[in-house]
Design a protein around this motif. Structure first.
Motif, short mmCIF file in Angstrom:
data_model
loop_
_atom_site.label_atom_id
_atom_site.label_comp_id
_atom_site.label_asym_id
_atom_site.label_seq_id
_atom_site.Cartn_x
_atom_site.Cartn_y
_atom_site.Cartn_z
N ASP A 22 37.78 61.84 -4.73
CA ASP A 22 38.14 61.13 -3.86
C ASP A 22 37.13 59.87 -3.38
OD1 ASP A 22 40.40 62.10 -3.11
OD2 ASP A 22 39.81 63.52 -1.35
N VAL A 54 38.06 57.60 -6.14
CA VAL A 54 39.20 56.56 -6.03
C VAL A 54 39.04 55.38 -4.84
CG1 VAL A 54 41.43 56.79 -4.90
CG2 VAL A 54 40.80 58.36 -6.45
N PRO A 60 47.88 66.70 -6.24
CA PRO A 60 47.80 65.95 -5.05
C PRO A 60 46.67 64.67 -5.16
CG PRO A 60 48.11 67.77 -3.82
CD PRO A 60 47.43 68.19 -5.30
N THR A 61 45.52 65.27 -5.51
CA THR A 61 44.62 64.25 -5.86
C THR A 61 44.87 63.40 -6.82
OG1 THR A 61 42.72 65.83 -4.85
CG2 THR A 61 42.03 64.27 -6.12
N LYS A 110 47.73 62.71 -8.10
CA LYS A 110 48.83 61.86 -7.88
C LYS A 110 48.48 60.61 -6.85
CE LYS A 110 52.83 64.89 -7.97
NZ LYS A 110 53.92 65.43 -7.01
N LYS A 111 47.72 60.88 -5.72
CA LYS A 111 47.04 59.83 -5.00
C LYS A 111 46.18 58.90 -5.92
CE LYS A 111 43.45 60.63 -2.25
NZ LYS A 111 42.73 61.08 -1.37
N ALA A 112 45.50 59.13 -6.85
CA ALA A 112 44.75 58.19 -7.73
C ALA A 112 45.70 57.48 -8.48
CB ALA A 112 43.81 59.07 -8.70
N GLN A 115 48.82 56.50 -7.79
CA GLN A 115 49.64 55.81 -6.76
C GLN A 115 48.78 54.45 -6.75
OE1 GLN A 115 50.48 58.10 -3.73
NE2 GLN A 115 52.15 59.25 -4.85
N ARG A 116 47.37 54.61 -6.77
CA ARG A 116 46.51 53.36 -6.69
C ARG A 116 46.16 52.84 -7.90
NH1 ARG A 116 42.51 55.31 -1.74
NH2 ARG A 116 43.97 56.14 -0.54
#
Length: 340
Positions: free
Chosen positions: A86, A89, A108-109, A111-113, A115-116
């Motif tokens: 995190d 990111v 989830p971690t 995916k979040k990365a 998406q950015r």
């Protein structure tokens, strides 16, 4: 016109003219964009991962204009690893190369990365496919796991009680190797080779040592420990040696030749195996940089030239595999111990 824009147009025009007058392939305009690649390992302070870092740095140097950020948690927990990721990111890093402490928890971690706009791949220990683009793996899991059983069976003459000392119970790669060991174990030729237990040292030297001690005490007829982790195998060797069981209990698994040399010489280990950690780190960082620069997409069934390792293919399972599995014993330990 803005001076920067005028210079950019001039460069683009020059490239276009070069395309007319030359048949040489052009590098993309963004090929040398500055990149920051985060290499996130399971836990810091492990020699195996330090060697992957060195290979990754070689790839970063060859890619050019790449800053490699080597980091990881201080304990092999998924919670600490997520916090480390995190933070990267938040720094808007360009790519992440992760050896996962938990395949599912990191989805989830990852995916979040992504998406950015961050390119996320795993290496060594996989994130589940939903949380990354691709995975860079050691040689095939079935080969590695089966060979662990073959090695100890040869050492013991095909019979005796054997236990496994692994890393964490959530580690993707160790769990796959253990699964493949058990599949190999079903063959009739191993009928007298008995698996008596599996324990976890969490890739911590002190806990791995205690777990190995526990196995020695719990199973008076124990003949061998298989430890598919560079931390565990050294700790198991120390536990066997300290218990005065040299020649009675043998240790095999996965380790660094430089760390395992004394154990091969003493005889607590007959044979053990590994691949080149430097090649693994090299391939992973090379893939990440090429993904970030649009020079590969890492898709299943795609083949990409990965620097000095040549062509590597992402197979149908989303993984690219190293080719060479190395086995070490007294005949070659001196040579390999000088390499890693």
């Amino acid at each position: 016109m803005n001076p920067d824009r005028r210079r950019l147009l001039k460069l683009v025009s020059g490239a276009a003219l070069a395309g007319v007058t030359s048949t040489a392939p052009l590098r993309p305009a963004f090929a040398q964009q500055k990149l920051r690649i985060g290499l996130v390992v399971k836990v810091m302070g492990i020699s195996y991962f330090d060697v992957t870092r060195d290979g990754g740095q070689q790839a970063a140097d060859e890619l050019g204009n790449v800053e490699l950020v080597y980091t990881g948690p201080t304990a092999a927990t998924v919670e600490q690893q997520i916090a480390v990721i995190d933070a990267l990111v938040a720094q808007k890093i360009d790519a992440l190369v992760i050896s996962a402490n938990d395949a599912t928890a990191l989805i989830p971690t990852g995916k979040k990365a992504m998406q950015r706009g961050i390119k996320v791949i795993s290496f060594d220990s996989a994130i589940a496919p939903e949380g990354r683009i691709m995975h860079v793996n050691a040689p095939h899991d079935d080969l590695i796991g089966a060979n662990d059983v073959r090695m100890i069976s040869k050492t013991l003459g095909g019979e005796g009680e054997v236990a496994i000392l692994s890393a964490t119970s959530q580690a993707t790669n160790q769990n796959l190797w253990i699964e493949k060991m058990k599949e190999e174990w079903q063959k009739e030729k191993y009928a007298k080779l008995k698996l008596v237990g599996v324990v976890y040292g969490d890739d911590a030297a002190d806990k791995s040592y205690r777990e190995a001690q526990g196995l020695i005490k719990a199973y008076p007829n124990l003949r061998a420990i298989i430890s598919p982790t560079a931390v565990g195998i050294v700790s198991a060797c120390r536990a066997v040696t300290d218990a005065g069981q040299l020649g009675k209990i043998f240790v095999t698994g996965h380790g660094l030749p430089s760390e395992m040399k004394p154990n091969v010489i003493s005889g607590v280990t007959d044979t053990f195996q590994l691949w080149s950690p430097a090649d693994l780190g090299y391939a992973a960082v090379m893939y990440a940089g090429m993904l970030a620069r649009g020079q590969t997409d890492g898709a299943a069934n795609s083949t990409t030239k990965i620097g000095r390792l040549g062509d590597m293919t992402v197979e149908a399972d989303g993984s690219a595999y190293l080719k060479d599995l190395l086995v070490f014993d007294k005949s070659n330990i001196e040579e390999w111990a000088t390499k890693f």
